[in-house]
Motif scaffolding. Structure first.
Motif, mmCIF file in Angstrom:
data_model
loop_
_atom_site.group_PDB
_atom_site.id
_atom_site.type_symbol
_atom_site.label_atom_id
_atom_site.label_comp_id
_atom_site.label_asym_id
_atom_site.label_seq_id
_atom_site.Cartn_x
_atom_site.Cartn_y
_atom_site.Cartn_z
ATOM 1 N N VAL C 39 6.784 9.901 -34.032
ATOM 2 C CA VAL C 39 7.774 9.166 -34.826
ATOM 3 C C VAL C 39 7.184 8.018 -35.643
ATOM 4 O O VAL C 39 7.899 7.409 -36.447
ATOM 5 N N ALA C 40 5.923 7.680 -35.419
ATOM 6 C CA ALA C 40 5.348 6.565 -36.166
ATOM 7 C C ALA C 40 3.841 6.779 -36.305
ATOM 8 O O ALA C 40 3.243 7.503 -35.509
ATOM 9 N N GLY C 41 3.242 6.124 -37.316
ATOM 10 C CA GLY C 41 1.815 6.286 -37.462
ATOM 11 C C GLY C 41 1.181 5.298 -38.413
ATOM 12 O O GLY C 41 1.771 4.916 -39.419
ATOM 13 N N ALA C 42 -0.051 4.870 -38.049
ATOM 14 C CA ALA C 42 -0.927 4.183 -38.999
ATOM 15 C C ALA C 42 -2.054 5.175 -39.219
ATOM 16 O O ALA C 42 -3.130 5.068 -38.652
ATOM 17 N N LEU C 43 -1.771 6.179 -40.038
ATOM 18 C CA LEU C 43 -2.629 7.358 -40.101
ATOM 19 C C LEU C 43 -3.869 7.127 -40.936
ATOM 20 O O LEU C 43 -4.840 7.873 -40.843
ATOM 21 N N SER C 44 -3.828 6.100 -41.741
ATOM 22 C CA SER C 44 -4.976 5.798 -42.580
ATOM 23 C C SER C 44 -4.870 4.346 -43.010
ATOM 24 O O SER C 44 -3.780 3.768 -43.067
ATOM 25 N N SER C 45 -6.021 3.743 -43.298
ATOM 26 C CA SER C 45 -5.978 2.378 -43.817
ATOM 27 C C SER C 45 -5.743 2.389 -45.327
ATOM 28 O O SER C 45 -5.440 1.362 -45.919
ATOM 29 N N ARG C 46 -5.865 3.555 -45.949
ATOM 30 C CA ARG C 46 -5.563 3.658 -47.377
ATOM 31 C C ARG C 46 -4.080 3.977 -47.532
ATOM 32 O O ARG C 46 -3.620 5.037 -47.075
ATOM 33 N N PRO C 47 -3.312 3.078 -48.137
ATOM 34 C CA PRO C 47 -1.853 3.202 -48.172
ATOM 35 C C PRO C 47 -1.354 4.562 -48.645
ATOM 36 O O PRO C 47 -0.471 5.144 -48.020
ATOM 37 N N GLU C 48 -1.930 5.107 -49.745
ATOM 38 C CA GLU C 48 -1.388 6.387 -50.223
ATOM 39 C C GLU C 48 -1.621 7.509 -49.211
ATOM 40 O O GLU C 48 -0.746 8.340 -48.992
ATOM 41 N N VAL C 49 -2.826 7.525 -48.637
ATOM 42 C CA VAL C 49 -3.110 8.568 -47.650
ATOM 43 C C VAL C 49 -2.167 8.417 -46.459
ATOM 44 O O VAL C 49 -1.617 9.392 -45.945
ATOM 45 N N ALA C 50 -1.984 7.169 -46.024
ATOM 46 C CA ALA C 50 -1.090 6.925 -44.889
ATOM 47 C C ALA C 50 0.311 7.439 -45.205
ATOM 48 O O ALA C 50 0.942 8.121 -44.392
ATOM 49 N N ARG C 51 0.786 7.142 -46.408
ATOM 50 C CA ARG C 51 2.153 7.519 -46.758
ATOM 51 C C ARG C 51 2.305 9.035 -46.858
ATOM 52 O O ARG C 51 3.211 9.624 -46.282
ATOM 53 N N GLU C 52 1.370 9.648 -47.576
ATOM 54 C CA GLU C 52 1.507 11.097 -47.763
ATOM 55 C C GLU C 52 1.357 11.847 -46.436
ATOM 56 O O GLU C 52 2.110 12.767 -46.137
ATOM 57 N N SER C 53 0.385 11.420 -45.649
ATOM 58 C CA SER C 53 0.187 12.072 -44.350
ATOM 59 C C SER C 53 1.437 11.915 -43.490
ATOM 60 O O SER C 53 1.905 12.865 -42.850
ATOM 61 N N GLY C 54 1.992 10.718 -43.477
ATOM 62 C CA GLY C 54 3.182 10.446 -42.671
ATOM 63 C C GLY C 54 4.360 11.290 -43.104
ATOM 64 O O GLY C 54 5.076 11.865 -42.268
ATOM 65 N N ARG C 55 4.565 11.352 -44.405
ATOM 66 C CA ARG C 55 5.703 12.143 -44.894
ATOM 67 C C ARG C 55 5.542 13.621 -44.573
ATOM 68 O O ARG C 55 6.497 14.286 -44.166
ATOM 69 N N ASN C 56 4.337 14.121 -44.750
ATOM 70 C CA ASN C 56 4.105 15.527 -44.379
ATOM 71 C C ASN C 56 4.477 15.809 -42.934
ATOM 72 O O ASN C 56 4.925 16.898 -42.598
ATOM 73 N N LEU C 57 4.233 14.822 -42.115
ATOM 74 C CA LEU C 57 4.505 15.017 -40.691
ATOM 75 C C LEU C 57 5.948 14.691 -40.332
ATOM 76 O O LEU C 57 6.328 14.755 -39.162
ATOM 77 N N GLY C 58 6.731 14.308 -41.320
ATOM 78 C CA GLY C 58 8.147 14.070 -41.065
ATOM 79 C C GLY C 58 8.452 12.679 -40.539
ATOM 80 O O GLY C 58 9.522 12.457 -39.949
#
Lengths: 385, 385, 385, 385
Positions: C39-58
């Protein structure tokens, strides 16, 4: 294994001149345990080949023959004549020498299949040999220690009632039409009905698989339903064999033999399943056999390894488990145990070595399968051919 | 593999209440790649079991049903209703729900064999689904990456013209009469003609082996000659299956399936030989496949490993070669690629996933084999049943 | 295995943005048994990567973070905040997030090795977590059912006193200097001392082999004598590891890890020999394990198969033996059993899951080996680093 | 293989009376290809045993000796005296006979290790043999066809620069203190420093593994770091051997030999990895060898099978690939190729057969390892012992 250098048996050979594979194998098998000494031969019908082959092998000139009839006569007459003879000619040339030597009172060791026709096989089985001369058919795979152990496991009841038998012998050496090149003499006669008999793959390797399942299970075959195919254009005999089998007592089986299964060298495999246990064995790694008691983990039996109560399986083990033995050792075991029978100290091996009767059964199997295949797979009784 | 957490498909399930093996497997398969969310179920016809099973799985109370008809109706009416349903009941209970959901416009994922009778299978194939609802038959072994690669090798011509196909699926879990103990519900219905259909082992595992060889080779079967046996006293359906096959174009095959082969857990194996090459694969170590080009050494292909030009084989690989994937991953691949098709981005998977037509073919195979066996092994055309 | 869809644990992730291998694996592991919901994530320190990765994962937009500190703070404050977090960053980025979440009272699941320095590992072990937050180190190979069974066999005395331990983990993916191409991000940080720590192969795979032998045998290591080599020109860390080990009580061992052993994908192997028995297991076919009692045939144990008295080995088996499970299932077992501990119904798994202490020991092993190698193989005590 | 029955070499034997394992093996090896005839022997120092053993083997009474000195003298004087002698006594009894026969101008075939002390080995290497008498050390594993092929692959550059060598030879026959029972004569002398020399497992099997890696790679060993252990209470010599190795040019290796590794019969294994390829071979299934070119699928080479350009590997193949050869065939190859050298037609085998120099190197390996182990694993140069 015992060594009997002091009591070597004088051996002759028919066929097996320079370049012949199976003759070479028989000679190695005769030498390995030191029970035989090759002293005479009709190694070829071509005089020069016979002479050169014989000299290479260290035969005395007067014991190099070009006809087996002459050899049988001459050797039977010599005080130091051969006691046994190995017949390693193509199939259609087994009957004549076998008859001649048996009638001369000389023990016969004969390559399989026993003859090229079932009529010859039955005639051979009726010959009255002189002086109790014995007959060994070299179904060599029965000499593998773990195959002996498999037979004992079945006999002991460890597998319970046998239900399913899966036998197979895939090869790939005839994937292409090598016999039509003229460069592959072994391939040539094996695919020629005049020399091989009615069966191709079924006679060359199918009989080995069949003999093996008979040896291990002891079950009589009731009938077969076969589908024999010749895939290579121009080939006169089958190169792929599919057979379903029914055994007395209700067991069922399948046998596959092929000479066109790319990636298989000599993949002889036997799997037997009863209501209590199962065994699985492959010839290309013959020092191991799977044995499973129902409900317990699979056990990997090793040649000569840790399992109790299997005398016949250990009496032909030469070196400790973990040191592999192979094809030549298994072949040699037949020779060596036949030597013991000849010498009169082989009681333990009676019933273990393939005989004329096995040869007749092998021909029945071939003929019934060929007939079934011609009849579109109709179940065919072995006793009906 | 891509993850699509943002676009999860709403899934329902018919059958699969607590304790049911195959329902559990379907749920894991639906979860593994994150493409589905289970939101409704008619998990059992017994209300308490349905309710408890549903709650354990986190279903809302109003989406726990006790009848599939009610579920189809209710879910089709909801704006957030299920988009797909998994049918994991015994064989004779596939037809009804499959029809109901297809007609309600809900995609159907159905366990194999498709139905318990060929008539049902053919009727199902003729149903006009609403809104283009699709059907997936879970012949899960087709999801193994190396099976996909095998199919591509055949298609590419790397094996040449196919000559021989050897398929087998030995198990030993029905060696004894466990279905008569009352303690083995899975064994019970699988050996009951009323619930399983005309075939025992042939329907349960024989169809898997058959579907696999069809998937890999693409060859149409002309006819079968079968010998089906029931070894365990009192068992009503076959527990050992021996079949010879003839394919269009001349290839020949053998298929062995058994539930009484002691020492075999799930020994599904496929071997295919053409005039240029051969492949050999076993399900119990599915991350490896032998590939031999005639005249060259055998190569051990690995899942996702070093071989060129096999896109379909790599598009369902999750982790690097050397890290094994297994049964659940292969099963999940079918779910995941079906999800892509449902979402509209699965063009690459069209033609790869088992369909209604495969289900009908599977029933033809079962029926032709049963009929051939009843006719003493007569070659029977699949189109004649 | 039980399914707990009704009680899913809310999970967050640090690292693991699109394209990251180990983050993907952790997500699959968390999904497979249905015990977690990401349900949550700091998937990357690069904001765009974090956002896109997060959205892909729902993930919801307000739960996509770009800093783990912010995530720890925000999630700890939410009533529906995450209960556990997975840390899947490179080694040098484990310490920070682990500390932050433990102190926030959030359970931590952390990839191995625990940190990039032993100082960090020890500091981490001393942190007082809030609210009893627990720590799981994903030495995932300990999740294989047969590894659990191996441990039980040792504990039960079936092997007697352990004498010899042979562990190895050969790979070949770093045979060439891929990390210098700039195209292999996984290879890049793994060969960079600043991000990996003092060890290359020893930290990446050597620790896995070491952890595995510790898990199975329970023996404490006294000292190591190591020879670490870097074969590829320009590589900064070891790519081949040779170590001899001495254990308390007198057992001796060898450990080989390599990234340049051509022909090996992930050949993790463990062999343990005592005075009564021996076991042998390989990760590339993990559903089988050899078990030999001295003087008896080798037994092939199967995952979930026929052997008595091994509760811990069966409690993580999902499907019947013969249907292979693999790497992802073993990984999922750690997640699932950790979920049970979090929920408070995991008493059976206490002591089985790798902890902070295992992490510290792993670092001691790495450091002692690096030191020994620098000291020309001098026997070095783990307690001396 | 060629047969040379016409030119058999007259052979004698020292040691190897009834019941001695290795003497039996040497005799089979001498017979298998038909190149030798055993005609004389000092088979035991006990007159009755010598006489009975000799008679069993078919020796003439006047060529049954009880002292090797007498035998050397007498046979050298006979016009039909032996041309070669096999020495199959315990290690400490190799030096005397080897010296006597070499000085008598009789070719020597000697079991390994060459002597029980390095001093004896070096003295032996300096003996001026009469009439060009040659010396063969029976490191029999070098006779396996695929080991010859491995050597050729390395020489051809197919593996590139060698980086890592992993050799091992685990057994389990000394897991318990059988040598203390008085019933296991082979175990007794092998664990007695007075008869075996300074090494136990390292001398008995470690030298085999060492010789094999030297034979295949050709790399000189710089130094070893060893940890030798004796696990069985009361045992005087090592029964487990852990060694790290450094080779000229930078390659690194590990060698493990054990007599207490339960479940291993004769698990000799060699794995060699270079920067282009890798090979892996096991003695317990010696007809197969893995060969991997980096980035390509593993290939399974078979003895005599499909790979080009490996003359030395095929010149000792007797039967077609797929028909297994084993330990005795490999042993016989050394005998047969040594016979060719004796006859003067063995130029192709020069450099392939183990010599006095290999024997000295084997002793250096043993002594350096024992010394390193006594010095707590200090890296020890082979040239320093």
């Amino acid at each position: 294994m015992a060594e009997n250098g002091a009591k070597r048996i004088r051996l002759g050979m028919v066929g097996g001149g320079t370049g012949a594979f199976i003759g070479y194998v028989h000679r190695v098998a005769s030498r390995l345990d030191g029970d035989y000494e090759l002293v005479a031969g009709a190694l070829s019908s071509r005089p020069e080949v016979a002479r050169e082959s014989g000299r290479n092998l260290g035969l005395a000139d007067d014991r190099i023959y070009t006809s087996y009839e002459e050899m049988a006569r001459a050797e039977a007459a010599r005080p130091d004549g051969i006691q046994a003879v190995s017949i390693v000619t193509p199939n259609h040339m087994h009957f004549g020498p076998a008859k001649a030597f048996l009638e001369a009172g000389i023990h016969v060791i004969c390559d399989k299949p026993i003859t090229s026709t079932i009529e010859d096989a039955r005639k051979l089985a009726e010959i009255k040999s002189k002086n109790g001369a014995r007959f060994l058919l070299t179904h060599n795979y029965t000499g593998y220690p773990l195959i002996r152990q498999a037979r004992e496991l079945v006999e002991s009841g460890a597998l319970g009632n046998i239900r399913v038998i899966q036998a197979e012998y895939p090869q790939d050496w005839l994937t292409e039409a090598v016999e039509q090149s003229g460069n592959a003499p072994g391939a040539e006669w094996r695919t020629d009905p005049a020399r091989s008999g009615a069966g191709g793959a079924i006679g060359d390797i199918g009989t080995h698989a069949y003999n093996l399942l008979r040896f291990v299970t002891g079950l009589k075959t009731e009938a077969v339903s076969a589908d024999l195919t010749s895939f290579v254009p121009g080939r006169k005999l089958d190169d792929n064999v599919h057979i379903m089998l029914r055994f007395e007592g209700g067991a069922r089986g399948m046998l596959w033999a092929s000479q066109v299964a790319v990636g298989n060298e000599n993949g002889l495999q036997l799997r037997v399943y009863g209501d209590k246990g199962g065994i699985e064995w492959r010839q290309d790694n013959p020092n191991y056999m799977w044995f499973t008691e129902f409900g317990k983990p699979k056990q990997l039996l090793t040649r000569g390894g840790s399992i109790t109560g299997a005398p016949a399986s250990t009496m032909n083990v030469r070196i400790p488990s973990g040191h592999p033995e192979g094809y030549l050792e298994a072949f040699a075991t037949l020779y060596t145990q036949f030597a013991a029978i000849i010498r009169g100290d082989g009681a333990a091996y009676e019933g273990l070595l393939p005989t004329l009767q096995d040869g007749v059964e092998g021909m029945e199997f071939i003929n019934a399968s060929v007939k079934s295949s011609q009849d579109d797979g109709k179940w065919t009784r072995l006793s009906d051919v």
